[in-house]
Design a protein around this motif. Structure first.
Motif, PDB file in Angstrom:
ATOM      1  N   ASN A 144       0.833  -1.199   0.000  1.00  0.00           N
ATOM      2  CA  ASN A 144       0.000   0.000   0.000  1.00  0.00           C
ATOM      3  C   ASN A 144       0.871   1.253   0.000  1.00  0.00           C
ATOM      4  O   ASN A 144       1.880   1.313   0.706  1.00  0.00           O
ATOM      5  N   GLY A 150       2.169   4.721   0.971  1.00  0.00           N
ATOM      6  CA  GLY A 150       2.188   5.384   2.268  1.00  0.00           C
ATOM      7  C   GLY A 150       1.776   6.843   2.233  1.00  0.00           C
ATOM      8  O   GLY A 150       1.239   7.367   3.201  1.00  0.00           O
ATOM      9  N   LYS A 151       2.032   7.530   1.124  1.00  0.00           N
ATOM     10  CA  LYS A 151       1.640   8.932   0.960  1.00  0.00           C
ATOM     11  C   LYS A 151       1.540   9.222  -0.530  1.00  0.00           C
ATOM     12  O   LYS A 151       2.058   8.472  -1.353  1.00  0.00           O
ATOM     13  N   SER A 163       6.555   6.060  -0.884  1.00  0.00           N
ATOM     14  CA  SER A 163       6.851   4.902  -0.044  1.00  0.00           C
ATOM     15  C   SER A 163       5.755   3.857  -0.225  1.00  0.00           C
ATOM     16  O   SER A 163       4.598   4.190  -0.485  1.00  0.00           O
ATOM     17  N   ALA A 202       4.315   0.266   1.635  1.00  0.00           N
ATOM     18  CA  ALA A 202       4.350  -0.598   2.810  1.00  0.00           C
ATOM     19  C   ALA A 202       3.941  -2.013   2.416  1.00  0.00           C
ATOM     20  O   ALA A 202       2.895  -2.206   1.804  1.00  0.00           O
ATOM     21  N   THR A 246       3.366  -5.913   4.072  1.00  0.00           N
ATOM     22  CA  THR A 246       3.141  -6.538   5.372  1.00  0.00           C
ATOM     23  C   THR A 246       3.178  -8.054   5.250  1.00  0.00           C
ATOM     24  O   THR A 246       2.508  -8.636   4.395  1.00  0.00           O
ATOM     25  N   THR A 269       5.626  -5.113   9.135  1.00  0.00           N
ATOM     26  CA  THR A 269       5.484  -4.193   8.007  1.00  0.00           C
ATOM     27  C   THR A 269       6.836  -3.581   7.682  1.00  0.00           C
ATOM     28  O   THR A 269       7.525  -3.088   8.566  1.00  0.00           O
ATOM     29  N   TRP A 273       8.850  -0.816   4.971  1.00  0.00           N
ATOM     30  CA  TRP A 273       8.634   0.324   4.088  1.00  0.00           C
ATOM     31  C   TRP A 273       9.709   0.353   3.023  1.00  0.00           C
ATOM     32  O   TRP A 273      10.885   0.170   3.319  1.00  0.00           O
ATOM     33  N   LYS A 290      -2.367   7.967  -1.854  1.00  0.00           N
ATOM     34  CA  LYS A 290      -2.126   7.349  -0.556  1.00  0.00           C
ATOM     35  C   LYS A 290      -3.175   6.262  -0.303  1.00  0.00           C
ATOM     36  O   LYS A 290      -4.361   6.469  -0.535  1.00  0.00           O
TER      37      LYS A 290
END
Length: 153
Positions: free
Chosen positions: A9, A11-12, A29, A31, A33, A49, A51, A70
């Motif tokens: 996913n 991040g921003k 970024s 992520a 998991t 998780t 990054w 995001k």
């Protein structure tokens, strides 16, 4: 070759910059998991998780600018690159980045639109009404054409 494939996913929102004759570079970024699990002895291992710094160039960066936000779920494919720099305190900092050469958006567009823009439902409803009106008028013109084919002259 350090080929990397990631699903995660964003991040921003991506940071996109333009340089030389409309060339673009995007950075964001991602992520990933690894789900937790329980060992046979009952010990619980929690989720982990990580990054990742993603870099995209050229047309791929322009696509990211338009469609990636995001929270979106992405598949990213690329190569690992490592670089370092000296920060303001003189400390050497190492950075690992994925220079992506392929990307696929895994978030359904309807979910992404709703999450990104709460007014998109109104916009989508208006677009659907316009499409239905256009379809109705084109069906009417098709029907009148079919009726014209049955005329004796």
């Amino acid at each position: 070759m350090n080929k990397v494939m990631l699903i995660g996913n964003v991040g921003k929102d991506p940071d996109v910059k333009y340089y030389d004759a409309d060339q673009a570079v995007a950075q964001f970024s991602l992520a990933t998991t690894e789900r937790g699990y329980q060992l046979p002895n009952g010990t619980r291992v929690p989720d982990r998780t990580d990054w990742h710094n993603i870099v995209m160039w050229g047309n791929l960066a322009k696509i990211v600018e338009r469609y990636v936000h995001k929270g979106d779920r992405l598949y990213v494919e690329g190569k690992m690159r490592y670089r370092y720099y000296d920060d303001k305190k003189g400390q050497r900092r190492f950075i690992a980045e994925v220079y992506a050469d392929n990307m696929e958006l895994l978030t359904p567009r309807s979910a992404a639109n709703t999450a990104a823009d709460p007014t998109s439902q109104n916009t989508n409803a208006a677009a659907n009404n316009a499409n239905q009106n256009a379809a109705s008028s084109s069906n009417a013109s098709i029907a009148s054409t079919e009726d014209d084919d049955q005329l004796p002259f």
